[in-house]
Design a protein around this motif. Structure first.
Motif: not given
Length: 286
Positions: A32-34, A175-176, A182-185, A194-200
């Motif tokens: 999960x994202x968190x 979520x950020x 939300x999302x832990x980077x 990978x997709x979410x980190x790249x977008x961020x």
């Protein structure tokens, strides 16, 4: 005898799923994202389980099991998704020492910003969303809720009410942006990471949920939002004249700069950023 909480409102459209066992923390942390490992007793995080392409399948509030079950966590999510969530986690667990079970307990909320009910846990997204309560139905004094009205006024979208599964990225649904969760980077890999980190890190999130106000009742979820005759987004949920919408920030900014009327369902609407977000309308819109 069950204690009745006079300020507790039942949320019948929510359900609880328990994830327990010696491997539960590692299992969830890798999915999960968190940040699951950083959760303390009496604390909730907001998170999601994504597709490999980074789209949201399930979103939830999650905390360590307040019943004291060893190595246990409880996820609070949309009731109509609970059975599928159990199936999906069971599919992922393979040989992990984990059990996934939907609980009989119900979900309620105390909308006070200050904790007023013993055992209630603060919603990590926004103080206006109050404190979550997990109990049996008899604990709740009311089923008439202003929760969704408050949620929309604040600008917090929810899966199922404002967007469908597999249609939005975590950044789209803010979520950020929440005060925590939300999302832990900084944590390791999870599904869709990978997709979410790249977008961020590239700053490529162009679509975001915003607040919508109309002079008359707004159209249903999925209705196009137009700047002139150009589509710039889609409606989320609404209650009367107030709701949420997922829009392209650059296209909205361009319309605002040129004085183009923005409409939904043929009627003029006003779009506004939620007060808690850290971004603004783009200064230069393509």
């Amino acid at each position: 005898m069950t204690q009745t909480h006079p300020t507790a409102i039942h949320l019948p459209d929510r359900a609880l799923v328990q994830i327990a066992g010696p491997d539960a923390e590692t299992f969830l942390q890798n999915l999960v994202t968190c940040d699951i490992a950083g959760l303390q007793p009496g604390q909730l995080s907001f998170g999601a389980l994504l597709t490999p392409q980074g789209k949201i399948l399930f979103e939830f509030l999650i905390g360590r099991d307040p019943s004291g079950a060893a190595d246990g966590f409880v996820a609070d999510l949309a009731a109509d998704q609970a059975a599928d969530f159990v199936k999906r986690l069971t599919f992922y667990k393979l040989r992990a020492a984990v059990t996934v079970t939907q609980l009989d307990l119900q979900v309620g909320v105390d909308l006070s910003e200050e904790k007023a009910v013993d055992g209630a846990i603060a919603d990590p997204r926004h103080t206006s969303l109050g404190h979550r309560i997990w109990a049996d139905t008899a604990a709740f004094s009311s089923t008439k809720s202003t929760y969704d009205s408050i949620r929309m006024a604040v600008g917090v979208p929810e899966l199922g009410k404002d967007f469908a599964p597999q249609t939005a990225f975590p950044h789209d649904v803010l979520m950020d942006q929440y005060r925590s969760g939300g999302v832990d980077f900084s944590k390791g890999c999870y599904v869709g990471q990978e997709v979410v980190s790249r977008m961020h890190h590239r700053g490529t999130a162009r679509s975001r949920f915003v607040r919508v106000t109309g002079a008359e009742d707004l159209p249903p979820m999925g209705a196009d939002i137009l700047a002139g005759d150009r589509a710039i987004g889609q409606m989320g949920g609404h209650i009367g004249q107030h709701g949420l919408a997922l829009v392209r920030l650059d296209r909205v900014a361009k319309a605002l700069h040129k004085g183009v009327v923005v409409t939904a369902g043929g009627a003029a609407i006003t779009l506004a950023l939620p007060d808690f977000v850290k971004f603004d309308w783009p200064e230069e819109a393509a």
